[in-house]
Design an enzyme around this catalytic site. Structure first.
Site, PDB file in Angstrom:
ATOM      1  CD  GLU A 147     -32.499  -2.970 -82.724  1.00 22.49           C
ATOM      2  OE1 GLU A 147     -31.834  -3.455 -81.800  1.00 22.49           O
ATOM      3  OE2 GLU A 147     -33.192  -1.965 -82.575  1.00 22.49           O
ATOM      4  CG  ASP A 148     -27.996  -3.669 -79.378  1.00 25.45           C
ATOM      5  OD1 ASP A 148     -28.924  -2.941 -79.805  1.00 25.45           O
ATOM      6  OD2 ASP A 148     -27.617  -3.659 -78.191  1.00 25.45           O
ATOM      7  CE  LYS A 177     -35.736   0.096 -81.762  1.00 27.67           C
ATOM      8  NZ  LYS A 177     -34.298   0.294 -81.553  1.00 27.67           N
ATOM      9  CG  ASP A 210     -30.530   0.031 -81.797  1.00 24.30           C
ATOM     10  OD1 ASP A 210     -31.421   0.771 -81.350  1.00 24.30           O
ATOM     11  OD2 ASP A 210     -29.770  -0.638 -81.060  1.00 24.30           O
ATOM     12  CG  LEU A 211     -27.675   5.784 -80.472  1.00 27.50           C
ATOM     13  CD1 LEU A 211     -26.688   6.299 -81.510  1.00 27.50           C
ATOM     14  CD2 LEU A 211     -28.383   6.967 -79.803  1.00 27.50           C
ATOM     15  CG  ASP A 212     -27.451   1.292 -75.928  1.00 24.50           C
ATOM     16  OD1 ASP A 212     -26.214   1.145 -75.905  1.00 24.50           O
ATOM     17  OD2 ASP A 212     -28.204   0.866 -75.036  1.00 24.50           O
ATOM     18  CB  THR A 240     -25.078   4.562 -74.704  1.00 21.26           C
ATOM     19  OG1 THR A 240     -25.817   4.025 -75.790  1.00 21.26           O
ATOM     20  CG2 THR A 240     -24.395   5.832 -75.151  1.00 21.26           C
ATOM     21  CE  LYS A 254     -26.707  -4.651 -73.670  1.00 19.98           C
ATOM     22  NZ  LYS A 254     -25.652  -5.549 -74.118  1.00 19.98           N
ATOM     23  CB  SER A 310     -32.481   5.128 -81.269  1.00 21.09           C
ATOM     24  OG  SER A 310     -32.243   5.148 -79.892  1.00 21.09           O
ATOM     25  CB  ALA A 311     -35.900   2.735 -77.611  1.00 20.23           C
TER      26      ALA A 311
HETATM   27  P1  B16 Z   1     -33.122   6.907 -72.959  1.00 22.21           P
HETATM   28  P2  B16 Z   1     -31.563   1.917 -78.564  1.00 22.21           P
HETATM   29  C1  B16 Z   1     -32.279   2.253 -76.018  1.00 22.21           C
HETATM   30  O1  B16 Z   1     -31.513   2.654 -77.130  1.00 22.21           O
HETATM   31  C2  B16 Z   1     -31.403   1.513 -75.022  1.00 22.21           C
HETATM   32  O2  B16 Z   1     -30.954   0.288 -75.579  1.00 22.21           O
HETATM   33  C3  B16 Z   1     -32.175   1.230 -73.771  1.00 22.21           C
HETATM   34  O3  B16 Z   1     -31.354   0.568 -72.829  1.00 22.21           O
HETATM   35  C4  B16 Z   1     -32.708   2.554 -73.200  1.00 22.21           C
HETATM   36  O4  B16 Z   1     -33.489   2.319 -72.037  1.00 22.21           O
HETATM   37  C5  B16 Z   1     -33.558   3.251 -74.257  1.00 22.21           C
HETATM   38  O5  B16 Z   1     -32.774   3.457 -75.419  1.00 22.21           O
HETATM   39  C6  B16 Z   1     -34.092   4.579 -73.787  1.00 22.21           C
HETATM   40  O6  B16 Z   1     -33.018   5.456 -73.632  1.00 22.21           O
HETATM   41  O7  B16 Z   1     -33.203   6.749 -71.494  1.00 22.21           O
HETATM   42  O8  B16 Z   1     -31.839   7.574 -73.440  1.00 22.21           O
HETATM   43  O9  B16 Z   1     -34.343   7.572 -73.558  1.00 22.21           O
HETATM   44  O10 B16 Z   1     -30.870   0.612 -78.394  1.00 22.21           O
HETATM   45  O11 B16 Z   1     -33.014   1.790 -78.995  1.00 22.21           O
HETATM   46  O12 B16 Z   1     -30.789   2.884 -79.431  1.00 22.21           O
HETATM   47 MG    MG Z   2     -29.818  -1.136 -79.133  1.00 24.43          MG
END
Ligand code: B16
Ligand code: MG
Length: 217
Positions: A169-170, A145, A9-11, A17, A45, A114-115
């Site tokens: 994953e977090d 997810k 996962d990224l964030d 972030t 998250k 990542s989302a």
């Molecule tokens: P964006 P992940 C997610 O990243 C974040 O955890 C979540 O807080 C955020 O709303 C989502 O990405 C969308 O991000 O606005 O940059 O498209 O944890 O799936 O890496």
């Molecule tokens: Mg995450």
């Protein structure tokens, strides 16, 4: 040897972030007169951008037209990207490079799941874009997810069977997605929160080389 693959996962896993998402959402919430705390931010998250806005509007009991939602989503993202533009390699979370280098040295495919729709931009800023063999982000998935779609596409891209994939994953929804995909889920964060994961570590500094070697067997 079975072909293994590791999906990150990224964030909250590669970079933190979440603090920038919080600042950008907080500004929007303040503008709309909605109280929004760091505790509330936990709910966002791993959740998509659109869904995050809906959660905040619900918190404040605010209704908004679809047109206004789009305007605010654009503003929020521009604000968020201004924080991202300041990121450097120093923002990569502790010991992430050690784990990625270990996998590279063992010729194990590495994918991102990542989302975020800003994933590539973030990886570029922190100097990790080229280390990933496959990137699946919010631009490519139709189901968020805990649906396993993001991780299943990542497995497909690196030609690994889902049961041979390991996911870091977090977020609870991310652990559920990995479990649903029949992948081995590793939580990065609090044990109490991520109890559905097969293993949980507070952060990557706790993950030993011996543990990684065991995962490769
Ligand atoms: P964006 P992940 C997610 O990243 C974040 O955890 C979540 O807080 C955020 O709303 C989502 O990405 C969308 O991000 O606005 O940059 O498209 O944890 O799936 O890496
Ligand atoms: Mg995450």
């Amino acid at each position: 040897m079975t072909k293994k693959a590791f999906i990150f996962d990224l964030d909250g896993v590669i970079v933190d972030t979440a603090k920038f998402h919080f600042l950008a959402w907080k500004k929007l919430a303040d503008d709309l007169g909605i109280s929004f705390t760091e505790h509330d931010n936990e709910q966002l998250k791993g959740v998509s951008r659109v869904r995050s806005l809906e959660i905040i509007l619900n918190l404040g009991g605010v209704n908004m037209t679809e047109t206004d939602k789009l305007i605010h989503l654009k503003e929020k993202n521009e604000d968020y990207l201004s924080y991202i533009s300041e990121m450097t390699h120093a923002d990569v979370l502790p010991d992430v490079p050690r784990i990625l280098n270990f996998l590279k040295a063992h010729h194990i495919p590495i994918a991102l799941g990542s989302a975020s729709k800003n994933a590539k931009q973030i990886l570029e800023k922190v100097g990790l874009l080229n280390i990933f063999d496959a990137i699946v982000d919010g631009n490519e998935v139709s189901k968020a997810k805990p649906d396993p779609e993001v991780f299943l596409i990542a497995a497909q891209k690196v030609a690994a069977k889902p049961e041979n994939c390991v996911v870091f994953e977090d977020a609870i929804a991310g652990i559920q997605a990995a479990n649903q995909a029949k992948m081995l889920s590793i939580g990065v964060g609090e044990k109490e929160v991520l109890h559905q994961a097969k293993y949980v570590f507070h952060d990557f500094t706790e993950i030993s080389t011996e543990f990684l070697e065991k995962l490769l067997d």
